[in-house]
Design an enzyme around this catalytic site. Sequence first.
Site, PDB file in Angstrom:
ATOM      1  N   ASP A   1       0.797  -1.220   0.000  1.00 47.11           N
ATOM      2  CA  ASP A   1       0.000   0.000   0.000  1.00 47.11           C
ATOM      3  C   ASP A   1       0.828   1.268   0.000  1.00 47.11           C
ATOM      4  O   ASP A   1       2.056   1.242  -0.098  1.00 47.11           O
ATOM      5  CB  ASP A   1      -1.071  -0.003   1.097  1.00 47.11           C
ATOM      6  CG  ASP A   1      -0.556  -0.474   2.424  1.00 47.11           C
ATOM      7  OD1 ASP A   1       0.497  -0.002   2.838  1.00 47.11           O
ATOM      8  OD2 ASP A   1      -1.231  -1.343   3.023  1.00 47.11           O
TER       9      ASP A   1
ATOM     10  N   LYS B   1      -4.268   3.033   0.139  1.00 46.51           N
ATOM     11  CA  LYS B   1      -5.282   3.918   0.692  1.00 46.51           C
ATOM     12  C   LYS B   1      -4.541   5.201   1.007  1.00 46.51           C
ATOM     13  O   LYS B   1      -3.400   5.169   1.455  1.00 46.51           O
ATOM     14  CB  LYS B   1      -5.858   3.392   1.996  1.00 46.51           C
ATOM     15  CG  LYS B   1      -6.249   1.964   1.958  1.00 46.51           C
ATOM     16  CD  LYS B   1      -6.872   1.564   3.268  1.00 46.51           C
ATOM     17  CE  LYS B   1      -5.917   0.803   4.151  1.00 46.51           C
ATOM     18  NZ  LYS B   1      -6.534   0.265   5.347  1.00 46.51           N
TER      19      LYS B   1
ATOM     20  N   MET C   1      -1.845   9.210  12.618  1.00 42.21           N
ATOM     21  CA  MET C   1      -3.043   9.591  11.850  1.00 42.21           C
ATOM     22  C   MET C   1      -3.798  10.748  12.506  1.00 42.21           C
ATOM     23  O   MET C   1      -5.019  10.790  12.455  1.00 42.21           O
ATOM     24  CB  MET C   1      -4.008   8.392  11.707  1.00 42.21           C
ATOM     25  CG  MET C   1      -3.399   7.214  11.000  1.00 42.21           C
ATOM     26  SD  MET C   1      -4.476   5.763  11.020  1.00 42.21           S
ATOM     27  CE  MET C   1      -4.258   5.177  12.695  1.00 42.21           C
TER      28      MET C   1
HETATM   29  N1  SAH Z   1       1.678   0.601  10.515  1.00 48.72           N
HETATM   30  C1  SAH Z   1       2.228   1.930  10.400  1.00 48.72           C
HETATM   31  C2  SAH Z   1       1.215   2.989  10.733  1.00 48.72           C
HETATM   32  C3  SAH Z   1       0.109   3.093   9.747  1.00 48.72           C
HETATM   33  S1  SAH Z   1      -1.080   4.305  10.161  1.00 48.72           S
HETATM   34  C4  SAH Z   1       3.444   2.042  11.307  1.00 48.72           C
HETATM   35  O1  SAH Z   1       3.696   1.142  12.105  1.00 48.72           O
HETATM   36  O2  SAH Z   1       4.167   3.020  11.202  1.00 48.72           O
HETATM   37  C5  SAH Z   1      -0.550   5.666   9.177  1.00 48.72           C
HETATM   38  C6  SAH Z   1       0.054   6.739  10.037  1.00 48.72           C
HETATM   39  O3  SAH Z   1       1.383   6.388  10.375  1.00 48.72           O
HETATM   40  C7  SAH Z   1       0.184   8.087   9.378  1.00 48.72           C
HETATM   41  O4  SAH Z   1      -1.010   8.803   9.448  1.00 48.72           O
HETATM   42  C8  SAH Z   1       1.254   8.728  10.207  1.00 48.72           C
HETATM   43  O5  SAH Z   1       0.746   9.202  11.423  1.00 48.72           O
HETATM   44  C9  SAH Z   1       2.141   7.559  10.515  1.00 48.72           C
HETATM   45  N2  SAH Z   1       3.277   7.450   9.579  1.00 48.72           N
HETATM   46  C10 SAH Z   1       3.543   6.467   8.715  1.00 48.72           C
HETATM   47  N3  SAH Z   1       4.694   6.687   8.081  1.00 48.72           N
HETATM   48  C11 SAH Z   1       5.178   7.850   8.558  1.00 48.72           C
HETATM   49  C12 SAH Z   1       6.350   8.606   8.325  1.00 48.72           C
HETATM   50  N4  SAH Z   1       7.268   8.220   7.437  1.00 48.72           N
HETATM   51  N5  SAH Z   1       6.522   9.750   9.022  1.00 48.72           N
HETATM   52  C13 SAH Z   1       5.630  10.158   9.928  1.00 48.72           C
HETATM   53  N6  SAH Z   1       4.500   9.477  10.186  1.00 48.72           N
HETATM   54  C14 SAH Z   1       4.284   8.333   9.519  1.00 48.72           C
END
Ligand code: SAH
Length: 525
Positions: free
Chosen positions: A36, A58, A181
């Site tokens: 994704d 998404k 998020m």
């Molecule tokens: N499973 C993922 C999270 C998915 S939810 C994890 O463990 O990181 C998606 C959220 O993750 C985004 O809205 C943001 O808050 C955060 N996120 C994902 N990648 C990011 C990044 N490179 N920098 C900052 N926030 C990030």
Amino acid sequence: MSGVCVYLVGAGPGDPELLTLRGARLLEQADVVVYDYLANSALASHVKPDARMIYVGKKGFTQHVTQDEINELLVHEARALEAAGGGSLVRLKGGDPFVFGRGGEEVLALREAGIPFEVVPGITSGIAAPAYAGIPVTHRGVASSVTFITGHEDPTKNASAIDWPALARLAQVGGTLCFYMGMRNLELIAQRLVENGVSAETPAALVRWGTTNAQQTLVATLADVAQRAQEAGFGAPAIILVGPVAGLRERMSWFEERPLFGQTVVVTRSRSQASVFSDRLRALGADVVEFPTIAFAEPDDFAPLDAALQRIESYDWVVFTSVNGVDAFFARLALYGGRCDARALADAYVAAIGPATAKRLEAYGIRPDAVPGEYRGEAVFDALAEASAEFGLNLEDARVLIPRAQVAREALPALLERAGAQVDVVAAYKTVLPPAEGVDTLVTRLKAGEVDAVTFTSSSTARNLLELLGENRDALNCARLFSIGPITTATLAKAGFTDVVEATEYTIPGLVDALVAERLEGGSR
Ligand code: SAH
């Protein structure tokens, strides 16, 4: 179900190097990859060329594919693999699959369908993005807990699953709150915490696109973080970090401090030569765009090289002047069959024009006898003369073979001949203009101001890029141009590009230094 397995793999937060070893290995073996939006596209470099890649991205609130559809897709694809005799499917998810990744739902769907699965944790963005911003999520004497919270939930709804008073109590004793998020609800999140007793002066940090070249960090307080984010146009994806640890960034920032951080640099060398230069630039924080302007092809005529190979034992010196010359030489040699490898050079002394060529020779089992400190023909000649004297070889009647590009400069052969040597210069390959693919994208990026620097490591890279750009060459005025030395600078000047930064030392490291110096002076955009 035998012979099929679905692996839920965490891709890490963005930096492609933050994938686990197990994740990389499973990607290399995967027949199908379902990925994704937040799973970095650079990860595609691990995947087999014939693997099927299915995007189920998404983007925040505008959902393209529903979770149910993804669950069904995984089951369907796993069954199709089984029907085809088995295989492996990697479900690649940003960060960690089980941290706000809905990995649990996918696992339950697989279990229900009787499909074997394994989970490979990934580095979650809630820890990694702060780390790359210079913020430890716990710190002795400052924060003794860290809490991961979804900021996605509507904080105005009454039956909130988020216990704001509990979070506030943790924050009041310095605990770190880490919201995923949450950007759309940033203002409400800050408000709720303050309403529940957290000091409005508590540091709050936002880290967007953490661990990537686009990383941005903003440190404020709960009182003004929402307003400052709005002013800065700060959006998702970002981690919201609340707590005194955010104040440590001032002393611990490192990723964004690297000399070329945030700079997009175009490298015009051939694909096979680019890596050393690109790696150095990346190590300094640059975002490297490789745009090869030189490709290699067979020479028009192999006869001279073949003739030289037939009498290879008659040469006293074999001089290699490029990495590609080494590869082309040994590729042709191998066609002769048995024993046609390094042993063919057993009776000759071998010279390499520089360290990269020397290293390439070592890959074929040859440690060169002479490597000049400088690339100019004169320096190579001096090195050969010196080494010959040392080996008791008379350069005056030495036989020298130089397998190299079809068209190349004549300085070295002329010097050797003047000294009395018998020199065979044979074409092992020729350089050609690569197909113009990607030119439009480059022009668009240049014109959009997305490129900070374009580098030229030789006259031919300059000439060829200008030719590939054609009537769009003016786009080069949108970036800073960097030349490795006077000859290359002159080629650019002749084409009307006079505002060029030239390296002080005419080498790749010298060119890197020029980029860094220009950045420090604030000369680039
Ligand atoms: N499973 C993922 C999270 C998915 S939810 C994890 O463990 O990181 C998606 C959220 O993750 C985004 O809205 C943001 O808050 C955060 N996120 C994902 N990648 C990011 C990044 N490179 N920098 C900052 N926030 C990030």
